[in-house]
Motif scaffolding. Structure first.
Motif, PDB file in Angstrom:
ATOM      1  N   VAL A 122      58.106  49.509  46.522  1.00 45.49           N
ATOM      2  CA  VAL A 122      57.171  48.382  46.514  1.00 45.49           C
ATOM      3  C   VAL A 122      56.616  48.131  45.112  1.00 45.49           C
ATOM      4  CG1 VAL A 122      54.985  47.524  47.438  1.00 45.49           C
ATOM      5  CG2 VAL A 122      56.615  48.660  48.948  1.00 45.49           C
ATOM      6  N   GLN A 123      56.281  49.206  44.404  1.00 45.58           N
ATOM      7  CA  GLN A 123      55.704  49.008  43.064  1.00 45.58           C
ATOM      8  C   GLN A 123      56.683  48.277  42.147  1.00 45.58           C
ATOM      9  OE1 GLN A 123      52.674  49.118  42.305  1.00 45.58           O
ATOM     10  NE2 GLN A 123      52.087  50.073  44.244  1.00 45.58           N
ATOM     11  N   LYS A 124      57.943  48.580  42.298  1.00 47.75           N
ATOM     12  CA  LYS A 124      58.956  47.914  41.473  1.00 47.75           C
ATOM     13  C   LYS A 124      59.100  46.450  41.907  1.00 47.75           C
ATOM     14  CE  LYS A 124      63.771  48.516  40.012  1.00 47.75           C
ATOM     15  NZ  LYS A 124      64.618  47.836  41.007  1.00 47.75           N
ATOM     16  N   LEU A 125      59.134  46.225  43.218  1.00 39.20           N
ATOM     17  CA  LEU A 125      59.315  44.861  43.729  1.00 39.20           C
ATOM     18  C   LEU A 125      58.118  43.974  43.396  1.00 39.20           C
ATOM     19  CD1 LEU A 125      60.923  45.683  47.192  1.00 39.20           C
ATOM     20  CD2 LEU A 125      62.050  44.584  45.248  1.00 39.20           C
ATOM     21  N   ARG A 126      56.938  44.562  43.338  1.00 34.45           N
ATOM     22  CA  ARG A 126      55.740  43.771  43.013  1.00 34.45           C
ATOM     23  C   ARG A 126      55.878  43.100  41.649  1.00 34.45           C
ATOM     24  NH1 ARG A 126      50.847  44.468  45.793  1.00 34.45           N
ATOM     25  NH2 ARG A 126      49.650  44.098  43.906  1.00 34.45           N
ATOM     26  N   LYS A 127      56.624  43.741  40.752  1.00 32.97           N
ATOM     27  CA  LYS A 127      56.798  43.170  39.405  1.00 32.97           C
ATOM     28  C   LYS A 127      57.578  41.850  39.446  1.00 32.97           C
ATOM     29  CE  LYS A 127      56.381  47.414  36.727  1.00 32.97           C
ATOM     30  NZ  LYS A 127      56.581  48.555  37.628  1.00 32.97           N
ATOM     31  N   ASP A 128      58.280  41.607  40.563  1.00 31.53           N
ATOM     32  CA  ASP A 128      59.016  40.340  40.680  1.00 31.53           C
ATOM     33  C   ASP A 128      58.080  39.148  40.880  1.00 31.53           C
ATOM     34  OD1 ASP A 128      61.315  41.822  40.560  1.00 31.53           O
ATOM     35  OD2 ASP A 128      61.667  41.830  42.732  1.00 31.53           O
ATOM     36  N   PHE A 129      56.832  39.410  41.245  1.00 29.29           N
ATOM     37  CA  PHE A 129      55.910  38.335  41.624  1.00 29.29           C
ATOM     38  C   PHE A 129      54.792  38.191  40.592  1.00 29.29           C
ATOM     39  CE2 PHE A 129      58.077  39.595  45.398  1.00 29.29           C
ATOM     40  CZ  PHE A 129      58.215  38.443  46.151  1.00 29.29           C
ATOM     41  N   PRO A 130      54.921  37.212  39.687  1.00 32.94           N
ATOM     42  CA  PRO A 130      53.899  37.074  38.642  1.00 32.94           C
ATOM     43  C   PRO A 130      52.480  36.903  39.188  1.00 32.94           C
ATOM     44  CG  PRO A 130      55.508  35.266  38.572  1.00 32.94           C
ATOM     45  CD  PRO A 130      56.013  36.256  39.546  1.00 32.94           C
ATOM     46  N   ASN A 131      52.355  36.257  40.344  1.00 35.87           N
ATOM     47  CA  ASN A 131      51.013  36.030  40.892  1.00 35.87           C
ATOM     48  C   ASN A 131      50.289  37.326  41.259  1.00 35.87           C
ATOM     49  OD1 ASN A 131      50.883  33.324  40.663  1.00 35.87           O
ATOM     50  ND2 ASN A 131      51.030  32.860  42.841  1.00 35.87           N
ATOM     51  N   LEU A 132      51.059  38.377  41.533  1.00 38.28           N
ATOM     52  CA  LEU A 132      50.416  39.632  41.927  1.00 38.28           C
ATOM     53  C   LEU A 132      49.662  40.283  40.766  1.00 38.28           C
ATOM     54  CD1 LEU A 132      53.135  41.177  44.284  1.00 38.28           C
ATOM     55  CD2 LEU A 132      50.929  40.197  44.937  1.00 38.28           C
ATOM     56  N   ASN A 133      49.901  39.780  39.552  1.00 31.22           N
ATOM     57  CA  ASN A 133      49.154  40.298  38.393  1.00 31.22           C
ATOM     58  C   ASN A 133      47.861  39.549  38.136  1.00 31.22           C
ATOM     59  OD1 ASN A 133      51.097  42.215  37.728  1.00 31.22           O
ATOM     60  ND2 ASN A 133      52.335  40.641  36.708  1.00 31.22           N
ATOM     61  N   LEU A 134      47.588  38.531  38.947  1.00 30.54           N
ATOM     62  CA  LEU A 134      46.405  37.711  38.685  1.00 30.54           C
ATOM     63  C   LEU A 134      45.130  38.526  38.866  1.00 30.54           C
ATOM     64  CD1 LEU A 134      47.246  34.368  40.539  1.00 30.54           C
ATOM     65  CD2 LEU A 134      47.178  34.765  38.068  1.00 30.54           C
ATOM     66  N   LYS A 135      44.098  38.095  38.116  1.00 29.64           N
ATOM     67  CA  LYS A 135      42.768  38.659  38.336  1.00 29.64           C
ATOM     68  C   LYS A 135      41.852  37.533  38.784  1.00 29.64           C
ATOM     69  CE  LYS A 135      42.857  42.834  35.885  1.00 29.64           C
ATOM     70  NZ  LYS A 135      42.650  43.648  34.735  1.00 29.64           N
ATOM     71  N   VAL A 136      40.988  37.834  39.744  1.00 29.84           N
ATOM     72  CA  VAL A 136      39.967  36.862  40.139  1.00 29.84           C
ATOM     73  C   VAL A 136      38.607  37.500  39.932  1.00 29.84           C
ATOM     74  CG1 VAL A 136      41.353  35.497  41.734  1.00 29.84           C
ATOM     75  CG2 VAL A 136      40.240  37.533  42.575  1.00 29.84           C
TER      76      VAL A 136
END
Lengths: 148, 407
Positions: free
Chosen positions: B6-20
Motif C-alpha cells: 500500500v505504501q508503494k501504491l500510495r505514491k501513484d496518487f499525487p492527491n494523497l500527498n495533499l495537506k489541509v
C-alpha cells in the motif's frame, strides 16, 4: 487557519437552546427545511397589535450551528418591531456571507456576531441562516421555506 | 494472493500527498469519488498535449489516432465487464446518464400504463428519479422492495413484488450509503425466471470485485469512471445487444446517424446510435488508463485488503461510546456509515475536517434510506485500497475530539 466555528456561546446554545418549544398563540409560523442536510425546523413569532414581537420560539432538529442560530435569533427578536426584525435579518444575512464586518460596519447584531466567522465555512452558511430565512418567511406569511 | 504494497501504491496518487490546514489529508470519501493515479492524469494530459482531435470524423492522422484511442478504451471496458461485444458498450456521462438512457429509450418505448418497475429500498436517487420521471410520463408504477434493519434486501418480499405487470427490475449492486452487497445474481435469476429484464446500478460495485456481465446475465449494467480512479464525466452503459438494437436513440445529433436528409434520417449502428455529439474523448482515454491501472493491481487483491480495513474500522468505530453503525449487512463493502450520539453528522464532518479527515456527511443521495433508519443524515467513511489502518485511527481520534467539544 479559519476562525474557530464552535465557540463556547454556540456550544452552549446548542446544549440549552432558548425558546425551544411550540409557541401557542403565534401570529406568524413557517416551516424551514434544508433538504441537503436534513435540518428541519418551525419558527413561531407572536406579534402584538401595535406591531411589536412579543415572543418567538422554534422547534425541530438540526446541527449545532442551526440550533444555536435559531436559539439566539429567537432571543434577539423579542421586543423588536417587524421592521427592526427585518433589518436584523438583512444584517445577519450579510454577516454570514462575509459582507458585513462587525468591527467596520455599524449594526444591531450584538451577540449574534459570534457567527461572524462562518463565511469561512461555505458549506455551513445555510445551517446558520435557515432559521433566519424561516423567520423572514413567517413574517412574509410564507408557509414553507427551503434553503437548497 | 500477493499482499498489496500500500505504501508503494500510495505514491501513484499525487492527491494523497495533499495537506489541509497544515495536516496530512486523510481521504475517506472514496464512495463519492476516488483519487486518480498519475497514470490516469498523464493519459488525459497526453491526449490534450499531443493528440487532441475529434473522433470518427476526419481522415487526418490525429483524428485516426484519437479514434483508435477512443475505441481501444471500449475494448478495455468490454474485457473488464466480459461483455460479448464492443457493440454492447455505450459511453455515457456516468451511471446517472446510463440509467436515464434506459428509462427514456427502453422504458418509454416498451412500457405502458399500469406496468411496474421494481427497485430496492436502498437505491441512490439516480436509480429512483429516472423511473419516477418515466412513471409520470407514461403512467407506470414504481414498486420498492424493502430491507431489514441491517440494511439487507428482504429477498422474499422482493420475490413477492414481482408480478405479471413487472417490466423491469432496477437494483443497486452495492449500496453507496450502507455498503450492502445485494445478492444480484440471485435477483437476476429470479427475475429472468419470469422473463423480467434487470438493470444493475454498478457504480460502487466495479471497485469492489470483478464483474462478469455474461455470468451475471444482467440485461443492463451502469457504472461511472470517477468511482474507479478514472475521470469524472464518463461512464458506461452495458446492454445486451438484442435490447440495444430494439431501442430508439436517446439523443439526436452527430455521430449517431448513418445518413441525414430533411425527409429522413437513418441511425448509426451500435454502439454509436447512443453516442450523439462529440464524446468525452479525453475522459474515455482516462477511463481506459484507470481500468488498466486497476487490472494491473487486481481487484481481488484490493478486495482482500479492503476487507481487512473494513474489519478493523468496524471494530474500532464500534468501540467508541455513542457510535452507531448504519448498515451492518453480512455482505458489505468497505463503507462505514455511522452516527455519533449527541453530535449532528454535519458538526462531526466539520470538526474531523479540521484534523485533515475528509468524510462525507449528509444523506448520500439516499434520502429514503435515511428516513428508514430515522436519522437526518449519517457520517460516512468509505475506504479505498490506498487507505490504511493508521488513517482510520486518525478518524477515530478526531471523533473523540468532537465528543470532547460537544460533551
Amino acid at each position: 487557519m479559519r476562525d474557530e466555528l464552535y465557540q463556547q456561546t454556540i456550544l452552549e446554545h446548542n446544549r440549552n437552546p432558548r425558546n425551544f418549544r411550540k409557541l401557542e398563540g403565534a401570529t406568524h409560523v413557517a416551516e424551514g427545511y434544508n433538504p441537503l442536510c436534513g435540518d428541519h425546523l418551525w419558527v413561531y413569532v407572536k406579534v402584538n397589535p401595535v406591531g411589536t414581537i412579543e415572543d418567538a420560539a422554534f422547534e425541530g432538529s438540526g446541527c449545532a450551528i442551526s440550533k444555536a442560530s435559531a436559539s439566539m435569533m429567537t432571543a434577539s427578536l423579542k421586543g423588536k418591531s417587524i421592521a427592526e426584525a427585518k433589518v436584523l435579518f438583512e444584517e445577519f444575512h450579510k454577516l454570514v456571507i462575509g459582507e458585513l464586518k462587525p468591527d467596520e460596519h455599524s449594526n444591531h447584531l450584538g451577540k449574534l456576531t459570534v457567527f461572524s466567522g462562518i463565511w469561512q465555512y461555505p458549506a455551513r452558511v445555510k445551517c446558520a441562516s435557515l432559521s433566519w430565512h424561516t423567520m423572514h418567511g413567517a413574517l412574509e406569511k410564507a408557509k414553507t421555506v427551503s434553503t437548497e | 494472493m500477493p499482499a498489496l504494497d500500500v505504501q508503494k501504491l500510495r505514491k501513484d496518487f499525487p492527491n494523497l500527498n495533499l495537506k489541509v490546514y497544515g495536516k496530512p489529508l486523510v481521504y475517506l470519501d472514496n464512495a463519492a469519488t476516488t483519487f486518480k493515479p498519475q497514470y490516469v492524469v498523464d493519459a488525459i494530459s497526453n491526449h490534450y498535449a499531443h493528440g487532441a482531435s475529434n473522433v470518427h470524423r476526419g481522415v487526418h492522422f490525429l483524428s485516426e489516432q484519437a479514434t483508435k484511442a477512443y475505441e481501444d478504451s471500449r475494448q478495455t471496458v468490454k474485457v473488464f465487464l466480459n461483455a460479448k461485444s464492443t457493440q454492447e458498450i455505450i459511453f455515457t456521462r456516468g451511471t446517472t446518464e446510463s440509467i436515464n438512457l434506459v428509462a427514456q429509450s427502453f422504458g418509454r418505448t416498451f412500457f405502458k400504463e399500469g406496468d411496474e418497475i421494481l427497485i430496492s429500498a436502498m437505491e441512490h436517487h439516480s436509480n429512483i428519479v429516472p423511473w419516477q420521471i418515466l412513471c409520470q410520463q407514461i403512467g407506470c408504477t414504481l414498486k420498492v422492495a424493502p430491507m431489514n434493519q441491517k440494511g439487507e434486501l428482504l429477498y422474499e418480499e422482493f420475490v413477492r413484488l414481482l408480478t405479471p405487470k413487472t417490466r423491469l427490475v432496477a437494483m443497486v449492486y452495492v449500496s453507496n450509503s450502507l455498503g450492502t452487497i445485494n445478492p444480484i445474481a440471485r435477483v437476476i435469476k429470479e427475475a429472468h425466471s419470469r422473463n423480467i429484464p434487470v438493470l444493475v446500478d454498478g457504480a460502487q460495485a466495479v471497485t469492489h470485485h470483478p464483474v462478469d456481465v455474461q455470468a451475471l446475465d444482467c440485461d443492463f449494467f451502469a457504472f461511472s469512471g470517477h468511482k474507479i480512479f478514472g475521470p469524472t464525466g464518463i461512464g458506461v452503459l452495458y446492454g445486451k445487444q438484442q435490447f440495444l438494437e430494439s431501442m430508439p436513440p436517446y439523443q439526436g445529433g452527430g455521430d449517431m446517424i448513418a445518413s441525414v436528409s430533411f425527409a429522413k434520417t437513418t441511425y448509426n449502428v451500435l454502439p454509436y446510435k447512443f453516442e450523439a455529439g462529440t464524446p468525452a474523448i479525453a475522459e474515455v482515454i482516462g477511463l481506459n488508463a484507470a481500468i488498466k491501472y486497476v487490472q494491473a493491481i487486481g481487484l481481488e487483491n484490493m478486495a482482500a485488503y479492503k476487507k481487512e480495513l473494513l474489519f478493523y474500522g468496524t471494530n474500532i468505530l464500534c468501540s467508541v461510546p455513542g457510535v452507531r453503525l448504519i448498515g451492518t449487512a453480512r455482505e458489505k463493502t468497505s463503507i462505514l456509515s455511522f452516527v455519533v450520539e449527541g453530535i449532528h453528522p454535519h458538526d462531526l464532518g466539520t470538526i474531523v475536517d479540521e484534523d485533515g479527515v475528509a468524510i462525507r456527511t449528509g444523506h448520500h443521495c439516499t434520502q429514503p434510506v435515511m428516513e428508514f433508519f430515522k436519522v437526518p443524515a449519517t457520517a460516512r467513511a468509505s475506504l479505498a485500497f490506498y487507505n490504511t489502518k493508521e488513517e482510520i485511527d486518525i478518524l477515530v481520534k478526531a471523533i473523540y475530539r468532537a465528543k470532547e467539544i460537544f460533551k
